[in-house]
Design a protein around this motif. Structure first.
Motif, PDB file in Angstrom:
ATOM      1  N   SER A  39       0.665  -1.325   0.027  1.00 53.28           N
ATOM      2  CA  SER A  39       0.052   0.011   0.056  1.00 53.28           C
ATOM      3  C   SER A  39       0.795   1.314  -0.079  1.00 53.28           C
ATOM      4  O   SER A  39       0.639   2.292   0.597  1.00 53.28           O
ATOM      5  CB  SER A  39      -0.936   0.088   1.383  1.00 53.28           C
ATOM      6  N   CYS A  40       1.880   1.066  -0.652  1.00 49.06           N
ATOM      7  CA  CYS A  40       2.836   2.294  -0.784  1.00 49.06           C
ATOM      8  C   CYS A  40       2.862   2.828  -2.363  1.00 49.06           C
ATOM      9  O   CYS A  40       3.072   1.757  -3.176  1.00 49.06           O
ATOM     10  CB  CYS A  40       4.167   1.821  -0.407  1.00 49.06           C
ATOM     11  N   LYS A  41       2.623   4.086  -2.610  1.00 43.92           N
ATOM     12  CA  LYS A  41       2.878   4.573  -3.987  1.00 43.92           C
ATOM     13  C   LYS A  41       4.002   4.397  -4.580  1.00 43.92           C
ATOM     14  O   LYS A  41       5.172   4.357  -4.091  1.00 43.92           O
ATOM     15  CB  LYS A  41       2.139   5.908  -4.030  1.00 43.92           C
ATOM     16  N   ILE A  42       3.979   3.900  -5.902  1.00 47.16           N
ATOM     17  CA  ILE A  42       5.260   3.797  -6.679  1.00 47.16           C
ATOM     18  C   ILE A  42       6.169   4.922  -6.513  1.00 47.16           C
ATOM     19  O   ILE A  42       7.311   4.661  -6.353  1.00 47.16           O
ATOM     20  CB  ILE A  42       4.606   3.655  -8.160  1.00 47.16           C
ATOM     21  N   PRO A  43       5.641   5.981  -6.826  1.00 47.20           N
ATOM     22  CA  PRO A  43       6.803   7.151  -6.783  1.00 47.20           C
ATOM     23  C   PRO A  43       7.636   7.146  -5.522  1.00 47.20           C
ATOM     24  O   PRO A  43       8.630   7.458  -5.209  1.00 47.20           O
ATOM     25  CB  PRO A  43       5.859   8.531  -6.977  1.00 47.20           C
ATOM     26  N   THR A  44       6.966   6.854  -4.263  1.00 45.51           N
ATOM     27  CA  THR A  44       7.435   6.950  -2.953  1.00 45.51           C
ATOM     28  C   THR A  44       8.369   5.951  -2.865  1.00 45.51           C
ATOM     29  O   THR A  44       9.620   6.124  -2.409  1.00 45.51           O
ATOM     30  CB  THR A  44       6.281   6.526  -1.899  1.00 45.51           C
ATOM     31  N   ILE A  45       8.263   4.849  -3.329  1.00 44.64           N
ATOM     32  CA  ILE A  45       9.155   3.587  -3.476  1.00 44.64           C
ATOM     33  C   ILE A  45      10.311   3.971  -4.175  1.00 44.64           C
ATOM     34  O   ILE A  45      11.698   3.766  -3.808  1.00 44.64           O
ATOM     35  CB  ILE A  45       8.759   2.308  -4.185  1.00 44.64           C
ATOM     36  N   ARG A  46      10.352   4.328  -5.456  1.00 44.78           N
ATOM     37  CA  ARG A  46      11.326   5.241  -6.052  1.00 44.78           C
ATOM     38  C   ARG A  46      12.327   6.208  -5.254  1.00 44.78           C
ATOM     39  O   ARG A  46      13.452   6.339  -5.310  1.00 44.78           O
ATOM     40  CB  ARG A  46      11.126   5.542  -7.433  1.00 44.78           C
ATOM     41  N   TYR A  47      11.418   7.023  -4.631  1.00 42.22           N
ATOM     42  CA  TYR A  47      11.869   7.945  -3.747  1.00 42.22           C
ATOM     43  C   TYR A  47      12.691   7.358  -2.464  1.00 42.22           C
ATOM     44  O   TYR A  47      13.982   7.952  -2.179  1.00 42.22           O
ATOM     45  CB  TYR A  47      10.893   8.801  -3.252  1.00 42.22           C
ATOM     46  N   TYR A  48      12.311   6.256  -2.002  1.00 45.22           N
ATOM     47  CA  TYR A  48      12.975   5.490  -1.028  1.00 45.22           C
ATOM     48  C   TYR A  48      14.440   5.175  -1.324  1.00 45.22           C
ATOM     49  O   TYR A  48      15.296   5.085  -0.598  1.00 45.22           O
ATOM     50  CB  TYR A  48      12.182   4.451  -0.119  1.00 45.22           C
ATOM     51  N   GLU A  49      14.277   4.572  -2.654  1.00 46.72           N
ATOM     52  CA  GLU A  49      15.623   4.180  -3.183  1.00 46.72           C
ATOM     53  C   GLU A  49      16.427   5.259  -3.400  1.00 46.72           C
ATOM     54  O   GLU A  49      17.738   5.336  -3.120  1.00 46.72           O
ATOM     55  CB  GLU A  49      15.342   3.460  -4.392  1.00 46.72           C
ATOM     56  N   GLU A  50      15.926   6.264  -3.919  1.00 50.21           N
ATOM     57  CA  GLU A  50      17.123   7.347  -4.055  1.00 50.21           C
ATOM     58  C   GLU A  50      17.610   8.297  -2.875  1.00 50.21           C
ATOM     59  O   GLU A  50      18.730   8.216  -3.005  1.00 50.21           O
ATOM     60  CB  GLU A  50      15.872   8.668  -4.843  1.00 50.21           C
ATOM     61  N   ILE A  51      16.872   7.946  -1.904  1.00 52.07           N
ATOM     62  CA  ILE A  51      17.562   8.614  -0.610  1.00 52.07           C
ATOM     63  C   ILE A  51      18.099   7.607   0.294  1.00 52.07           C
ATOM     64  O   ILE A  51      18.256   7.565   1.520  1.00 52.07           O
ATOM     65  CB  ILE A  51      16.471   9.428   0.111  1.00 52.07           C
ATOM     66  N   ASP A  52      18.087   6.158  -0.285  1.00 49.41           N
ATOM     67  CA  ASP A  52      18.980   5.210   0.524  1.00 49.41           C
ATOM     68  C   ASP A  52      18.123   4.781   1.789  1.00 49.41           C
ATOM     69  O   ASP A  52      18.897   4.294   2.776  1.00 49.41           O
ATOM     70  CB  ASP A  52      20.225   5.661   0.881  1.00 49.41           C
TER      71      ASP A  52
END
Lengths: 136, 136
Positions: A14-27
């Motif tokens: 239940s986490c939005k896709i851009p949020t997942i990418r954002y989490y990867e980006e900020i480690d």
DNA sequence: TATAAAACCTCTAGTGACTAGAGGTTCAAG
DNA sequence: CTTGAACCTCTAGTCACTAGAGGTTTTATA
């Protein structure tokens, strides 16, 4: 071990896709493998980590606090003490916020009650809130 | 009627100077008069409004909600019933916020207490946080 | 009254934690 | 093999401020 696309991971957590990418980006999430065509491929390690992060976020931890907790997970030595400290500090913050909101609720309740007695033209909501902050 | 510089107003209200300017910019505070040399000069109307805004902010209202409350104030003589409705809705919001925070506090309490019995080396804090979110 | 320091001005950019949209590429079902 | 859903990157926007640069005004003291 299961493999997930970003969309599947998003649905499960239940986490939005851009949020997942954002989490990867900020480690906050480990970097994902990629398919032939450069699309992200996740495994259960990512899934577990993301569940952890979302749970912490739902509890109001900042991403910085979460970063600390993740670090504590990986170096077990003195982790419990520090983790306890972070959680406890956050708990105190939340309890304080509740107290503040209960004060406001009491104020609003008074206003609404007074207004419902057929004297709405005397509504005091703004006057009540005009005084300086009670706390701090 | 008293007149204040931005620094004096900031001191009285415990609100930072850039924040006061920001509130003016987004029409939360009425535009200030200016001195000969273009410095802002405030009066008690500004003081009252700023106290109101800070009080509301401290209690978790968004600036948008505060805008509505301000509007409610100027409207209430002319539309008391509508004003009452808005005030009541705000009360419901606050009550709901309290409920959510109490759930959160209960969970945090559990997390914190899982290792408060003198066995922190067995602390489950990090494991507890691994499961998916309980609420929603 | 001159000067120096404190207080003020505007403007730009940064924060946290995302969210939205444009414009292009890859995947999977039929 | 085609088509449409899902994916990609990149930029910019949100909220509620906060910080800093570089310049001007006010005020207190000599």
């Amino acid at each position: 071990m299961a493999i997930y696309s970003i969309g599947q991971l998003a649905k499960i957590t239940s986490c939005k896709i851009p949020t997942i990418r954002y989490y990867e980006e900020i480690d906050i999430l480990p970097v994902a493998e990629r398919s032939e065509g450069n699309q992200r491929r996740y495994n259960d390690v990512h899934l577990q980590r993301l569940n952890f992060v979302r749970h912490c976020r739902a509890l109001g931890f900042s991403l910085e606090e979460i970063r600390q907790l993740i670090h504590l997970q990986t170096c077990q030595q003195h982790a419990p003490y520090e983790a306890h400290e972070i959680a406890n500090k956050h708990l105190q913050d939340v309890l304080q916020k509740i107290t503040q909101l209960q004060l406001l609720a009491a104020e609003l309740l008074e206003v609404v009650h007074c207004c419902s007695e057929g004297e709405r033209h005397k509504c005091q909501i703004l006057n009540v809130l005009n005084k300086p902050c009670a706390n701090k």
